[in-house]
Scaffold this active site. Structure first.
Site, PDB file in Angstrom:
ATOM      1  N   GLY A   1       7.507   3.803   4.365  1.00 36.36           N
ATOM      2  CA  GLY A   1       8.967   3.911   4.388  1.00 36.36           C
ATOM      3  C   GLY A   1       9.501   4.015   2.977  1.00 36.36           C
ATOM      4  O   GLY A   1       8.781   4.413   2.057  1.00 36.36           O
TER       5      GLY A   1
ATOM      6  N   THR B   1      12.820  -0.663   0.699  1.00 36.82           N
ATOM      7  CA  THR B   1      12.319  -1.491   1.809  1.00 36.82           C
ATOM      8  C   THR B   1      10.948  -2.058   1.440  1.00 36.82           C
ATOM      9  O   THR B   1      10.663  -3.228   1.697  1.00 36.82           O
ATOM     10  CB  THR B   1      12.197  -0.664   3.106  1.00 36.82           C
ATOM     11  OG1 THR B   1      13.360   0.140   3.252  1.00 36.82           O
ATOM     12  CG2 THR B   1      12.037  -1.542   4.331  1.00 36.82           C
TER      13      THR B   1
ATOM     14  N   GLU C   1       3.138   2.567   1.609  1.00 37.74           N
ATOM     15  CA  GLU C   1       3.273   4.007   1.362  1.00 37.74           C
ATOM     16  C   GLU C   1       4.760   4.286   1.260  1.00 37.74           C
ATOM     17  O   GLU C   1       5.474   4.217   2.265  1.00 37.74           O
ATOM     18  CB  GLU C   1       2.673   4.810   2.526  1.00 37.74           C
ATOM     19  CG  GLU C   1       1.201   4.549   2.787  1.00 37.74           C
ATOM     20  CD  GLU C   1       0.320   4.967   1.627  1.00 37.74           C
ATOM     21  OE1 GLU C   1       0.722   5.834   0.839  1.00 37.74           O
ATOM     22  OE2 GLU C   1      -0.777   4.398   1.500  1.00 37.74           O
TER      23      GLU C   1
ATOM     24  N   CYS D   1       7.486  13.063   3.045  1.00 43.85           N
ATOM     25  CA  CYS D   1       7.358  12.353   1.765  1.00 43.85           C
ATOM     26  C   CYS D   1       6.617  13.204   0.742  1.00 43.85           C
ATOM     27  O   CYS D   1       6.713  12.957  -0.450  1.00 43.85           O
ATOM     28  CB  CYS D   1       6.652  11.023   1.976  1.00 43.85           C
ATOM     29  SG  CYS D   1       5.104  11.208   2.871  1.00 43.85           S
TER      30      CYS D   1
ATOM     31  N   GLU E   1      -4.269   4.892   2.274  1.00 40.67           N
ATOM     32  CA  GLU E   1      -4.662   5.051   3.673  1.00 40.67           C
ATOM     33  C   GLU E   1      -5.715   6.153   3.740  1.00 40.67           C
ATOM     34  O   GLU E   1      -6.087   6.731   2.737  1.00 40.67           O
ATOM     35  CB  GLU E   1      -3.426   5.426   4.513  1.00 40.67           C
ATOM     36  CG  GLU E   1      -2.361   4.352   4.497  1.00 40.67           C
ATOM     37  CD  GLU E   1      -1.223   4.640   5.467  1.00 40.67           C
ATOM     38  OE1 GLU E   1      -0.678   5.753   5.441  1.00 40.67           O
ATOM     39  OE2 GLU E   1      -0.892   3.738   6.256  1.00 40.67           O
TER      40      GLU E   1
END
Ligand code: NDP
Length: 483
Positions: free
Chosen positions: A226, A230, A248, A282, A464
């Site tokens: 996100g 955050t 991420e 992104c 990831e």
């Protein structure tokens, strides 16, 4: 109107509060379903279910776990049309994009990690004459997975699949802006016979459900995708609790176009890298730096191509850009276009939302922004430094390689970068020096699921993909035996 429900302990359940949020179709601006407005009570129920399931699931033979993930993948594939329509309706993305990318990728995520768990191995370190160390890689327990709205099922499954493959039980939260395919996934899991409690999906707001997951003492790891702000809040809560964290986060990715590139191919690919999914990926390249000697040529060809892109109803086969995900996000994107003008930028095309008259009846209240290209901005101005996450790119000329790197590395982000050149040595040099977790040379968004995925600087912590995710979702324990 369809009511979405949580998936807790193997069943579809209404939120404890019995409250629901309105789920809006961005292409029409109409409410079309209701999403649970869950809170910490639902998270607690999900946690308890996951905790009870952990012993059984973590001891399930690898082959059985593999087969279960394969069943889930097959279940999504069987309902392909339903998933594709839901993803496009929920997010506003073109139907054809959901069909070509989002849903097939969710299927691949489950298949990839189903297979990975059968090949994942741990190390041993022999000490001649002394003994041997071997490393156990054990499931962590109950883990939290929180994902955003831009690639809803794609990113949700990218976390859930490795977490489940490695034997963890999961409490997951999709974005409440795009909850529908996660709801369909719950149905698939029920049909596939996933043991109850292994995966729990709690819908609702980030500040309530997401925060409750992050704060929960029993949830030992958080995998989050996100925004950077955050991510910062999540780290502030989770780090003092010594949770494992994978973050991420946002990006402001540079595209470097050198004079020796194949111009036609580069223009074509850079347009795709700029505006796919309405620029809401992104990895989209939002800062385009072009070597001075070809700047005008590139700019004119680029703008001409952008002007051919069709914005409109995501259901139409010839639509290139669908709707922006929400009215709030549309307004954010438009406010950045306004800022760019105030900062002295020249709008080469786009620059506004799409007038009601240009939209069909179905979409006239939807949230559409024209693909926008801006030039004339200093690389350090806010428009070039802050993440917009929409169909807005800047064009900036550079003199030489050093210049290009200074500009590319000037932001706080470091997610991805693309380099367009036919000079192999330059490509290597720049790739090495660029501050990013992922670099594409003469390409964009080519993904091999085995590769490490993630960013540096304010774009995140951890990786990831492939073994990286398998390692994240397991705890290494070294055991020494004396010989
Ligand atoms: P947000 O950070 O707003 O939200 C992401 C998820 O976190 C949502 O499910 C959200 O819920 C939830 N959330 C919000 N607040 C909290 C909290 N306090 N605790 C726990 N969870 C919370 O991001 P967006 O959904 O707006 O997504 C866009 C952002 O995601 C962009 O910055 C983009 O760059 C980034 N992104 C990064 C990727 C990467 O791989 N690096 C890939 C894709 C996107 P809710 O929706 O209810 O607010």
């Amino acid at each position: 109107m369809e009511t979405i429900n949580n998936y807790i302990n193997g069943s579809l359940t209404e939120p404890v509060s019995k409250q629901y949020l309105q789920n809006i179709e961005p292409a029409t601006g109409q409410v079309y379903s209701l999403c649970p407005d869950s809170d910490e009570h639902d998270v607690q129920l999900a946690y308890e279910a996951a905790k009870s399931a952990f012993d059984g699931w973590s001891k399930t033979p690898l082959e059985e776990r593999m087969l279960m993930l394969m069943h889930i993948a097959d279940g999504i594939e069987k309902r392909m049309d339903e998933f594709v329509a839901a993803e496009s309706k929920d997010n506003g993305k073109p139907l054809k994009l959901a069909r070509a990318v989002d849903i097939p990728r969710a299927v691949s995520n489950f298949r990839f990690y189903a297979s990975a768990i059968q090949h994942f191995a741990s190390e041993s370190h022999q000490m001649p004459g002394v003994g041997i160390n071997y490393t156990l890689r054990q499931a962590i327990g109950v883990v939290g997975c929180i994902s955003p709205w831009n690639l809803p099922l794609y990113l949700f499954s990218w976390k859930i699949a490795p977490a489940l493959a490695t034997g963890n039980c999961v409490v997951a939260k999709p974005s409440e802006i795009t909850p529908y395919t996660a709801y369909l996934l719950s149905k698939v899991c029920i049909e596939a016979g996933l043991p109850k409690g292994v995966l729990n999906i709690v819908h609702g707001l980030g500040g309530k459900v997401g925060q409750a997951i992050v704060e929960h003492e029993g949830i030992k790891a958080i995998s989050f995708t996100g925004g950077t702000e955050t991510g910062k809040r999540i780290a502030a809560t989770a780090a003092p609790m010594f949770k494992k964290l994978s973050l991420e986060l946002g990006g402001k990715n540079p595209t470097l176009v050198f004079a020796d590139c194949d111009l036609d191919e580069t223009v074509k690919q850079v347009v795709t890298a700029s505006f796919s999914n309405q620029g809401e990926i992104c990895l989209c390249g939002s800062r385009i730096f072009v070597q001075k000697s070809i700047y005008e040529k590139f700019r004119d060809a680029f703008v001409a191509r952008v002007k051919t892109l069709k914005v409109g109803d995501p259901n139409n086969a010839d639509t290139n850009l669908g709707a922006i995900v929400s009215e709030q996000h549309k307004n954010k994107v438009l406010s950045y276009i306004q800022l760019a003008k105030e900062e002295g930028g020249k709008i080469l095309c786009g620059g506004s939302d799409l007038g009601q008259t240009e939209l069909n009846d179905r979409c006239k209240n939807g949230y559409f922004v024209l693909p926008t290209v801006i030039e004339g901005l200093h690389f350090q101005c806010r428009t070039q430094q802050e993440e917009i996450f929409g169909p807005v790119v800047t064009l900036t000329p550079f003199e030489n390689e050093e210049d290009a790197l200074t500009m590319a590395n000037s932001v706080r982000y470091g997610l991805s970068a693309a380099i367009w050149t036919n000079d192999l040595k330059r490509a290597h040099r720049v790739a090495e020096k660029i501050e990013a977790g992922i670099v594409w040379i003469n390409s964009w968004l080519v993904r091999d699921l085995r590769t490490p995925f993630g960013g540096v600087k304010a774009s995140g912590v951890g990786r990831e993909g492939g073994w990286e995710a398998m390692r994240f979702f397991t705890e290494p324990k070294n055991v020494f035996i004396k010989s």
